[in-house]
Enzyme design. Sequence first.
Site, mmCIF file in Angstrom:
data_model
loop_
_atom_site.group_PDB
_atom_site.id
_atom_site.type_symbol
_atom_site.label_atom_id
_atom_site.label_comp_id
_atom_site.label_asym_id
_atom_site.label_seq_id
_atom_site.Cartn_x
_atom_site.Cartn_y
_atom_site.Cartn_z
ATOM 1 N N CYS A 158 28.872 66.304 71.564
ATOM 2 C CA CYS A 158 28.756 64.865 71.309
ATOM 3 C C CYS A 158 27.576 64.529 70.388
ATOM 4 O O CYS A 158 27.642 64.823 69.204
ATOM 5 C CB CYS A 158 28.712 64.110 72.647
ATOM 6 N N HIS B 75 32.037 66.299 77.230
ATOM 7 C CA HIS B 75 31.043 66.507 78.280
ATOM 8 C C HIS B 75 31.784 67.050 79.494
ATOM 9 O O HIS B 75 32.965 67.316 79.450
ATOM 10 C CB HIS B 75 30.396 65.173 78.664
ATOM 11 N N ARG C 56 33.653 51.622 72.391
ATOM 12 C CA ARG C 56 33.374 53.017 72.753
ATOM 13 C C ARG C 56 34.663 53.723 73.169
ATOM 14 O O ARG C 56 35.588 53.106 73.701
ATOM 15 C CB ARG C 56 32.366 53.085 73.893
HETATM 16 N N1 GLN Z 1 25.290 58.311 70.699
HETATM 17 C C1 GLN Z 1 26.473 58.951 70.289
HETATM 18 C C2 GLN Z 1 27.712 58.068 70.285
HETATM 19 O O1 GLN Z 1 27.812 57.137 71.073
HETATM 20 C C3 GLN Z 1 26.669 60.178 71.136
HETATM 21 C C4 GLN Z 1 26.987 59.855 72.568
HETATM 22 C C5 GLN Z 1 27.019 61.065 73.468
HETATM 23 O O2 GLN Z 1 26.402 62.101 73.204
HETATM 24 N N2 GLN Z 1 27.730 60.934 74.573
HETATM 25 O O3 GLN Z 1 28.589 58.309 69.500
#
Ligand code: GLN
Length: 244
Positions: A94, A194, A128
């Site tokens: 990520c 993750h 998101r």
């Molecule tokens: N900050 C980054 C995004 O939102 C990565 C997020 C994360 O590592 N879960 O794309």
Amino acid sequence: MELKICHLYPEVLNLYGDRGNIICMRRRLEWRGIGCSVDLLRIGEKADFTQYDIFFIGGGQDFEQEVLLGDLRDGKDKSLIAAVEDGRTFLTICGGYQMMGHYYETHDGVKCEFLGAVDFCTVGADVRMIDNYCFKLGAESGGSTVVGFENHSGKTYLGAGVNPLGRVIKGNGNNGEDGTEGVRYKNVFGSYSHGPILPKNPQLCDVILESALVRKYGKAELEPLTDSFEVQAHDAVYKMITGA
Ligand code: GLN
């Protein structure tokens, strides 16, 4: 035989237990009688990167990614690019995955100039992408299915000719548009997953370990492990996500 792992920025990039990937790699080596050492490398700390076989970088919030930019530019950037080109193995998740590309422009307009070690870039969206998801690895990464959990606003677009790590079966992956997930470049494995990704996806873990063993010793003979709990965990989550 022994592999040396460098866990980069463990204090700022470690979402959703991403460091479980280190535990998984270490155990799967030790169960086969192969040694493993892990060094933590935090902001401000220096190391000779040519001593490491595997680099691990976990995920982080936008703010934490911005915090480490200065440290990256203080020499780590060139060493990491050299390590990539030298065929060393990287598992990046990520926010850590986004770091391997040219830049990440956050949804509120902050542009993080990253390594450019691999040809891709990431642009933050207002909505998101959050859910359990699954994808199928490309043939060069073993072809198995991978289950995981994604939570990112960044949409990643791979450069022409750059291979994804796999193809999305259910979920968003790189951007929710082109069906790609992650990246595979030389021995760089990048993913949005993750979870951590490796314990429930042991075949991927072994592909990653083999890439490092082959580079270091010219061959990799990983004895098969029973993996009964790992396969049960993978299959139960796969069924929950796809209904199949
Ligand atoms: N900050 C980054 C995004 O939102 C990565 C997020 C994360 O590592 N879960 O794309």
